[in-house]
Scaffold this active site. Sequence first.
Site, PDB file in Angstrom:
ATOM      1  N   MET A 190      16.612 -14.345 -19.504  1.00 27.85           N
ATOM      2  CA  MET A 190      15.859 -13.640 -20.549  1.00 27.85           C
ATOM      3  C   MET A 190      16.168 -12.496 -20.674  1.00 27.85           C
ATOM      4  O   MET A 190      16.110 -11.709 -19.583  1.00 27.85           O
ATOM      5  CB  MET A 190      14.383 -13.880 -20.393  1.00 27.85           C
ATOM      6  CG  MET A 190      13.671 -15.234 -20.265  1.00 27.85           C
ATOM      7  SD  MET A 190      14.269 -16.112 -21.839  1.00 27.85           S
ATOM      8  CE  MET A 190      13.324 -17.896 -21.505  1.00 27.85           C
ATOM      9  N   ALA A 235      15.843  -7.708 -17.729  1.00 24.09           N
ATOM     10  CA  ALA A 235      15.988  -9.129 -18.053  1.00 24.09           C
ATOM     11  C   ALA A 235      15.587  -9.824 -16.685  1.00 24.09           C
ATOM     12  O   ALA A 235      15.158  -9.205 -15.693  1.00 24.09           O
ATOM     13  CB  ALA A 235      17.768  -9.222 -18.011  1.00 24.09           C
ATOM     14  N   LYS A 236      15.484 -11.144 -16.794  1.00 27.61           N
ATOM     15  CA  LYS A 236      15.222 -11.957 -15.594  1.00 27.61           C
ATOM     16  C   LYS A 236      15.987 -13.230 -15.962  1.00 27.61           C
ATOM     17  O   LYS A 236      15.765 -13.772 -16.907  1.00 27.61           O
ATOM     18  CB  LYS A 236      13.657 -12.009 -15.406  1.00 27.61           C
ATOM     19  CG  LYS A 236      13.445 -12.303 -13.863  1.00 27.61           C
ATOM     20  CD  LYS A 236      13.039 -11.264 -13.095  1.00 27.61           C
ATOM     21  CE  LYS A 236      12.401 -11.581 -11.762  1.00 27.61           C
ATOM     22  NZ  LYS A 236      12.258 -10.391 -10.952  1.00 27.61           N
ATOM     23  N   GLY A 237      15.896 -14.210 -14.797  1.00 21.50           N
ATOM     24  CA  GLY A 237      16.568 -15.404 -14.929  1.00 21.50           C
ATOM     25  C   GLY A 237      16.294 -16.273 -13.748  1.00 21.50           C
ATOM     26  O   GLY A 237      15.750 -15.721 -12.730  1.00 21.50           O
ATOM     27  N   ASP A 295      16.362 -12.615  -6.032  1.00 15.24           N
ATOM     28  CA  ASP A 295      14.869 -12.667  -6.116  1.00 15.24           C
ATOM     29  C   ASP A 295      14.507 -13.855  -5.267  1.00 15.24           C
ATOM     30  O   ASP A 295      15.264 -14.434  -4.449  1.00 15.24           O
ATOM     31  CB  ASP A 295      14.713 -12.898  -7.763  1.00 15.24           C
ATOM     32  CG  ASP A 295      13.341 -12.688  -8.325  1.00 15.24           C
ATOM     33  OD1 ASP A 295      13.162 -11.664  -8.932  1.00 15.24           O
ATOM     34  OD2 ASP A 295      12.329 -13.351  -8.020  1.00 15.24           O
TER      35      ASP A 295
END
Lengths: 409, 172
Positions: A56, A101-103, A142
């Site tokens: 995202m 962002a992050k995924g 993460d």
Amino acid sequence: MNAYESARHYFETAAAVMDLSPNMKKLLMTPEREVKVQVALKLDNGEIATFVGYRMQHNSARGPMKGGLRYHHEVDAEEVLALASLMTWKTAVVDIPYGGAKGGISVAPKTLSESELELMTRKFVDELQDVIGPDKDIPAPDMGTNAQVMAWIVNQYEKYHGFNPACVTGKPLELHGADGREEATGRGVGLLTEVMLKKFDRTLADATIALQGFGNVGSHAARYLSDNGGKVVAISDISGACYDSGGIDIAAALAHVKQHRSLEGFDAEKRISNEELLALDVDVLIPAALGGVLTEENAGDVRAKYIVEAANGPVLPEADEIFRKREIPVLPDILANAGGVTVSYLEWVQNRQYFKWDLDRTRAELARTLTASFDKMWQLATEKHIPLRTAAYLMGIGRVGRSTVLAGI
Amino acid sequence: MLTEDLTALQIFTGLGPDAASRICASLRTLEFSADDLILNEGESVQALWIILEGRCVVSRSCDVSQQRVLAELKPGDVFGEMSFVRRAPHSASIRAVTDVKVCSYRRSEFLDLLKDDPEAAWRVTSNIADVLAERLRRMDTWVCEIMERPDAEDRRNEWETFRSAVYTNWNF
């Protein structure tokens, strides 16, 4: 409230203080791009496994987007999006030239073998390689991912784009990682705890601390705090909590965990539950494990004078409101755990300079960045008579907002 | 026009054969080319217009844009009914989109019908009331939608408002 609702709530609170119009709020909250991909692989036993991966990309007004990749069975689009927006405000709060962002992949990584994990990571990169990169979007470790996973990502990315270590951060030291990256989040938590105590005319030397979580963040925070004179009276992990009124020997605890992989069997004055740890009569409570541990139900039991959010979202909005009424300052996650992304930035800078810094330089830059951000947040909270969290969001939204109006849409 | 064609129109539905043929005889048929202005906002002609063929748009002048299209009309639709009931300038303009054939029913004819056949006149009035009620209902929905939006003026200035806020109150 879930992660998405909490993120939305905190954004809305700050947006109301700033009197943002609905259309401007929509512009700031709508992600720039949502990527959802199939990650299919053949497992070691020949079985076909199909997972769903996300990236995202929330906002790039201030620079390339930045945020972790998590491998966890509860990863879903909504949560990843919420965390992506948090990254936008977080990078802006510490004023590093990144967006958010992050995924992640919805998978329980412990159910996969090392070779399956590698294959899954490479497949994921195959799908993402044209939307990530050092000038576009830079992943980092993460939950469920680590330096090894980052090494596979760089290697796979470089098959498409050539030598490019700056395409991810949190890499192993042998593969262009930065000295000080692993300790960065926990060290930042410790450092900011010290800075906050100073604002209340307190020092680490006269403070007692309870730390929930003894993983990467908790253990490095504990080490910094005890090395600098703080008395860490309680630590915990999944096996439960240890309490010692005279202060826990952190070096011994670290050695125990290194040997036994958990605090189980660690020699302490007494064993208590994780719930009891949250209610200890200490100066500083640092939840450094999971989100959502301080709730409407247990916020009233907290006896700590200050709370430092080392984890992402450990204080739910209902509990946050209770702490506000009880005048217990909460150092918000978007600054408290920003040490990680700050040193990620320093790693990216070194990669782009083709120049390796020593640990002291990285630590000094980290301390300078976090202290400056804290001072700004503190000043804003004092001037506007608002909680620290709202002040941090105002800084973040204000900085993203200025970049947005300057660049145009 | 045949009387059965007439009574198929919403505005003349429910009329007996005598009244229907009387109205049929009094209708005037007019033809317009695409883009012709059929009714001009602000003018006052007391007649009921029914579209027989083609399509028209209803538009009115707003302070923001020159003309705002409010609706599109198709065969069987009626316009001019507000001025027909109460003498007042037309609230909107009607323009032909395609070649259009319309028929008009003048208010003077209706007043004669009222004298001679009050029941038929009541039927026509009731049908006009139906058309107006339907438009009013649609208007209520629009009003609700508009009220939920922020003030139009604020919306036009929000970029500038935001820019000045982030460089004054929120500049740190």
